[in-house]
Design a protein around this motif. Sequence first.
Motif, PDB file in Angstrom:
ATOM      1  N   UNK A 120      -4.669   1.677  -0.656  1.00  0.00           N
ATOM      2  CA  UNK A 120      -5.453   0.916   0.321  1.00  0.00           C
ATOM      3  C   UNK A 120      -4.529   0.151   1.258  1.00  0.00           C
ATOM      4  N   UNK A 121      -3.520  -0.505   0.690  1.00  0.00           N
ATOM      5  CA  UNK A 121      -2.569  -1.236   1.523  1.00  0.00           C
ATOM      6  C   UNK A 121      -1.836  -0.332   2.503  1.00  0.00           C
ATOM      7  N   UNK A 122      -1.483   0.856   2.043  1.00  0.00           N
ATOM      8  CA  UNK A 122      -0.770   1.806   2.905  1.00  0.00           C
ATOM      9  C   UNK A 122      -1.665   2.327   4.021  1.00  0.00           C
ATOM     10  N   UNK A 123      -2.887   2.689   3.694  1.00  0.00           N
ATOM     11  CA  UNK A 123      -3.811   3.223   4.703  1.00  0.00           C
ATOM     12  C   UNK A 123      -4.112   2.188   5.785  1.00  0.00           C
ATOM     13  N   UNK A 137      -2.038 -10.120  -4.694  1.00  0.00           N
ATOM     14  CA  UNK A 137      -2.464 -11.261  -5.516  1.00  0.00           C
ATOM     15  C   UNK A 137      -3.973 -11.261  -5.723  1.00  0.00           C
ATOM     16  N   UNK A 138      -4.723 -11.046  -4.653  1.00  0.00           N
ATOM     17  CA  UNK A 138      -6.180 -11.033  -4.796  1.00  0.00           C
ATOM     18  C   UNK A 138      -6.654  -9.752  -5.464  1.00  0.00           C
ATOM     19  N   UNK A 139      -5.843  -8.688  -5.390  1.00  0.00           N
ATOM     20  CA  UNK A 139      -6.146  -7.492  -6.168  1.00  0.00           C
ATOM     21  C   UNK A 139      -6.071  -7.787  -7.652  1.00  0.00           C
ATOM     22  N   UNK A 140      -5.060  -8.574  -8.049  1.00  0.00           N
ATOM     23  CA  UNK A 140      -4.934  -8.980  -9.450  1.00  0.00           C
ATOM     24  C   UNK A 140      -6.119  -9.848  -9.869  1.00  0.00           C
ATOM     25  N   UNK A 141      -6.506 -10.768  -8.994  1.00  0.00           N
ATOM     26  CA  UNK A 141      -7.694 -11.589  -9.275  1.00  0.00           C
ATOM     27  C   UNK A 141      -8.928 -10.704  -9.410  1.00  0.00           C
ATOM     28  N   UNK A 142      -9.043  -9.720  -8.521  1.00  0.00           N
ATOM     29  CA  UNK A 142     -10.182  -8.800  -8.568  1.00  0.00           C
ATOM     30  C   UNK A 142     -10.229  -7.987  -9.849  1.00  0.00           C
ATOM     31  N   UNK A 143      -9.076  -7.694 -10.426  1.00  0.00           N
ATOM     32  CA  UNK A 143      -9.022  -6.983 -11.709  1.00  0.00           C
ATOM     33  C   UNK A 143      -9.437  -7.905 -12.843  1.00  0.00           C
ATOM     34  N   UNK A 144      -8.955  -9.144 -12.810  1.00  0.00           N
ATOM     35  CA  UNK A 144      -9.204 -10.073 -13.916  1.00  0.00           C
ATOM     36  C   UNK A 144     -10.643 -10.581 -13.961  1.00  0.00           C
ATOM     37  N   UNK A 145     -11.247 -10.805 -12.807  1.00  0.00           N
ATOM     38  CA  UNK A 145     -12.597 -11.379 -12.785  1.00  0.00           C
ATOM     39  C   UNK A 145     -13.599 -10.575 -13.612  1.00  0.00           C
ATOM     40  N   UNK A 183      -5.592 -14.247  10.153  1.00  0.00           N
ATOM     41  CA  UNK A 183      -6.474 -13.079  10.016  1.00  0.00           C
ATOM     42  C   UNK A 183      -5.845 -12.017   9.123  1.00  0.00           C
ATOM     43  N   UNK A 184      -4.553 -11.765   9.273  1.00  0.00           N
ATOM     44  CA  UNK A 184      -3.875 -10.760   8.446  1.00  0.00           C
ATOM     45  C   UNK A 184      -3.885 -11.166   6.972  1.00  0.00           C
ATOM     46  N   UNK A 185      -3.716 -12.457   6.726  1.00  0.00           N
ATOM     47  CA  UNK A 185      -3.771 -12.964   5.353  1.00  0.00           C
ATOM     48  C   UNK A 185      -5.188 -12.824   4.789  1.00  0.00           C
ATOM     49  N   UNK A 186      -6.187 -13.164   5.601  1.00  0.00           N
ATOM     50  CA  UNK A 186      -7.575 -13.085   5.131  1.00  0.00           C
ATOM     51  C   UNK A 186      -7.996 -11.643   4.873  1.00  0.00           C
ATOM     52  N   UNK A 192      -7.909  -6.855  -1.142  1.00  0.00           N
ATOM     53  CA  UNK A 192      -7.402  -6.882  -2.506  1.00  0.00           C
ATOM     54  C   UNK A 192      -8.489  -7.208  -3.512  1.00  0.00           C
ATOM     55  N   UNK A 193      -9.267  -8.255  -3.229  1.00  0.00           N
ATOM     56  CA  UNK A 193     -10.338  -8.667  -4.137  1.00  0.00           C
ATOM     57  C   UNK A 193     -11.379  -7.562  -4.297  1.00  0.00           C
ATOM     58  N   UNK A 194     -11.794  -6.982  -3.177  1.00  0.00           N
ATOM     59  CA  UNK A 194     -12.816  -5.932  -3.225  1.00  0.00           C
ATOM     60  C   UNK A 194     -12.305  -4.697  -3.960  1.00  0.00           C
ATOM     61  N   UNK A 195     -11.078  -4.286  -3.670  1.00  0.00           N
ATOM     62  CA  UNK A 195     -10.518  -3.090  -4.303  1.00  0.00           C
ATOM     63  C   UNK A 195     -10.342  -3.292  -5.801  1.00  0.00           C
ATOM     64  N   UNK A 196      -9.824  -4.455  -6.200  1.00  0.00           N
ATOM     65  CA  UNK A 196      -9.637  -4.735  -7.622  1.00  0.00           C
ATOM     66  C   UNK A 196     -10.937  -4.743  -8.383  1.00  0.00           C
TER      67      UNK A 196
END
Length: 204
Positions: A120-123, A137-145, A183-186, A192-196
Motif C-alpha cells: 500500500x505504501x509503495x502504490x 506506526x498506525x498500521x501497527x496500531x491497526x493490527x493491535x486494535x 496532509x502527508x502525515x494524515x 496505515x490504520x485502515x490497512x492494518x
Amino acid sequence: MARFISFVFHPLLLATYMFTLFALVLPWAFSPLKEDGHFKFVMLIFCVTFVLPSLNIGLFKAFGSIKSMAMEDRRDRVIPFIFVTILYSAITYLFYSRTRIGIHDSLLKFLIIIDVLMLVGTLVTLFYKVSIHTLGMWGLVGILLPLNKVAEDGSLFYPTIACIALAGVVMSARLQLNAHTPREVMVGSILGLATGCLSVFFLF
C-alpha cells in the motif's frame, strides 16, 4: 530528538518490534513455531526486514539511484520501495514454501499483513509522497486494535495504548523535521490504520 525518534521508529524496524511484542504477550501469533524458537525468529525478522533492505538502499545511494538515504524526494522512494516490497513478499513466500508454515497459521498471516502494508505504501508513493513512518506506526496500531478482542486476557490493551501514543509522537517528529506536510502525515495515518485493521479482520 525528532531525528532520534524517526530513526528508532523507522518503518523497516516495525516488523521486529511487532514480533518482539508478540513473543512477550501473544505467543500464539508464532503458530506453528515452538515457544523456544520465538526470539530466534525475531532476530531473523530483524535481519531480513531491516538489515538486508538497509544494505540494499545503501547500494542504491552508492550507485546514484537515489540522492540520499533519507529519500526526501518522492521519486527517490519509488525504486527502493518497490525493491523492499518485492523482498518482503519473497521472504513470505520462502517461509510458506520452504517451511512447515501453512496458509492457516497465524505467523504466515502476520507476514502477509506486513507485505500488504508495504505494498500500500509503495502504490501510494507512485503518485503521492505519503509519510511511511506514520503509515507503519498506525498500521501497527491497526493490527493491535482488533487483536485485543482475540487476546481475552487483556494482555494487548496497554501495548496498544502505548503504540497509539508513540504513533502521535512519530507524527510530531516528522512534522518537526519538515519531512512531510500535515496532509502527508494524515494520509499515512489513515492508510496505515485502515490497512492494518482490514487485513486482520480479513485474515483472522
